[in-house]
Design a protein around this motif. Structure first.
Motif, short mmCIF file in Angstrom:
data_model
loop_
_atom_site.label_atom_id
_atom_site.label_comp_id
_atom_site.label_asym_id
_atom_site.label_seq_id
_atom_site.Cartn_x
_atom_site.Cartn_y
_atom_site.Cartn_z
N ILE A 111 0.84 -1.19 0.00
CA ILE A 111 0.00 0.00 0.00
C ILE A 111 0.88 1.24 0.00
O ILE A 111 1.75 1.40 0.87
N SER A 164 -4.50 6.47 -1.32
CA SER A 164 -5.79 6.17 -1.88
C SER A 164 -6.71 5.60 -0.79
O SER A 164 -6.40 5.69 0.40
N TYR A 165 -7.84 5.00 -1.23
CA TYR A 165 -8.75 4.43 -0.24
C TYR A 165 -8.11 3.28 0.53
O TYR A 165 -8.40 3.08 1.72
N ASP A 166 -7.23 2.53 -0.12
CA ASP A 166 -6.52 1.46 0.61
C ASP A 166 -5.66 2.06 1.71
O ASP A 166 -5.56 1.49 2.82
N ASP A 169 -7.91 3.15 4.62
CA ASP A 169 -8.31 1.99 5.43
C ASP A 169 -7.17 1.50 6.30
O ASP A 169 -7.37 1.17 7.48
N TRP A 170 -5.95 1.46 5.72
CA TRP A 170 -4.80 0.97 6.48
C TRP A 170 -4.51 1.89 7.67
O TRP A 170 -4.26 1.40 8.78
#
Length: 217
Positions: A111, A164-166, A169-170
Motif C-alpha cells: 500500500i 488512496s482508499y486502501d 483503510d490501512w
C-alpha cells in the motif's frame, strides 16, 4: 382493402414515431437527473481538496491568480517522502515523521500512501472556503467541510488528507501505533498527530468540523 387503409397505416407510423421520440426524451432526462443527484450527494473532490482524490490534487484559483505549489497545491501521485513540495515539507515535523514511518510499514503490505492535501497557505485556505460557500449554499454547510484560515489545521501544518482508499483503510486500522488519528467521521482521509494514541489509542472522532471546539475561533 379499404380505401382508408393507407391513411390508418400512416397514422400508426406517425404515432409510433412520436412515442419513440418521447421515450428518448424521457430517458435522456432521467440520465441527466441521475448525474445531477450523484454530484450533489458527493461533493466534488477536486473542488475543495476535502475529498480523497485517488492519487492527487487539483490547482485552485486564489484572489490574485492561480494557486501554485507554493500555496500547498499538490499534483497527482505525491508520495509522503517527496521533499519537492511545500504541501509536504511544510507539515509539522512530528506529523510528517509519523506519516513517513506509517507509510514505510504500509508499503510492506503493498500500500502506497499519497498526500492529497497537506500544508496550505492562508490565501489558499480562504479561497477554498469561499468556493465551499458557493458550492454548498451557506457558510454553515460549508463549515462542515472547510475551515477558515485562522482555524484550519492544514494551515497550521498539523493535518494531512491521504489517498488512496486502501491507504485510508490501512491508517484507520493501524495509524494509532504511529500517533496518527482520524479526526472527523465525514472526512475519513483527514489525519492529525496524537502521540498519546501510541499508548492510549485514538480519541473519539467528531462527526464533522462543526463539532470540533478548535473550529469555533
Amino acid at each position: 382493402m379499404s380505401r382508408n387503409a393507407p391513411s390508418r397505416s400512416r397514422a400508426r407510423t406517425t404515432l409510433l414515431a412520436a412515442v419513440v421520440g418521447l421515450l428518448v426524451v424521457v430517458i435522456a432526462a432521467a440520465v441527466m437527473l441521475g448525474s445531477t443527484l450523484a454530484s450533489s450527494a458527493f461533493p466534488a473532490t477536486g473542488a475543495f481538496g476535502e475529498r480523497p482524490r485517488g492519487e492527487g490534487g487539483t490547482a485552485m484559483a486564489v484572489s490574485d491568480g492561480a494557486a501554485t505549489e507554493a500555496d500547498g497545491v499538490l499534483p497527482d501521485g505525491v508520495s509522503v517522502f517527496d521533499d519537492r513540495y511545500p504541501g509536504v515539507v511544510n507539515l509539522d515535523p512530528e506529523l510528517l515523521g509519523a506519516l513517513r514511518a506509517a507509510a514505510s510499514d504500509a508499503a510492506d503490505s503493498g500500500i502506497e500512501v499519497f498526500v492529497n492535501s497537506g500544508w496550505r497557505s492562508p490565501a489558499y485556505q480562504e479561497h477554498l472556503l469561499e468556493e465551499a460557500v458557493v458550492e454548498y449554499g451557506s457558510e454553515a454547510e460549508a463549515a462542515r467541510w472547510v475551515a477558515t484560515a485562522a482555524t484550519s489545521s492544514h494551515v497550521a501544518g498539523t493535518a494531512v488528507d491521504v489517498g488512496s482508499y486502501d491507504a485510508i483503510d490501512w491508517l484507520q486500522e493501524h495509524g494509532a501505533r504511529y500517533g496518527l488519528c482520524p479526526t472527523y467521521d465525514n472526512e475519513p482521509w483527514h489525519f492529525e498527530p496524537h502521540p498519546e494514541a501510541i499508548d492510549q489509542g485514538c480519541p473519539a472522532k467528531y462527526w464533522d468540523p462543526t463539532q470540533d471546539p478548535r473550529m469555533q475561533g
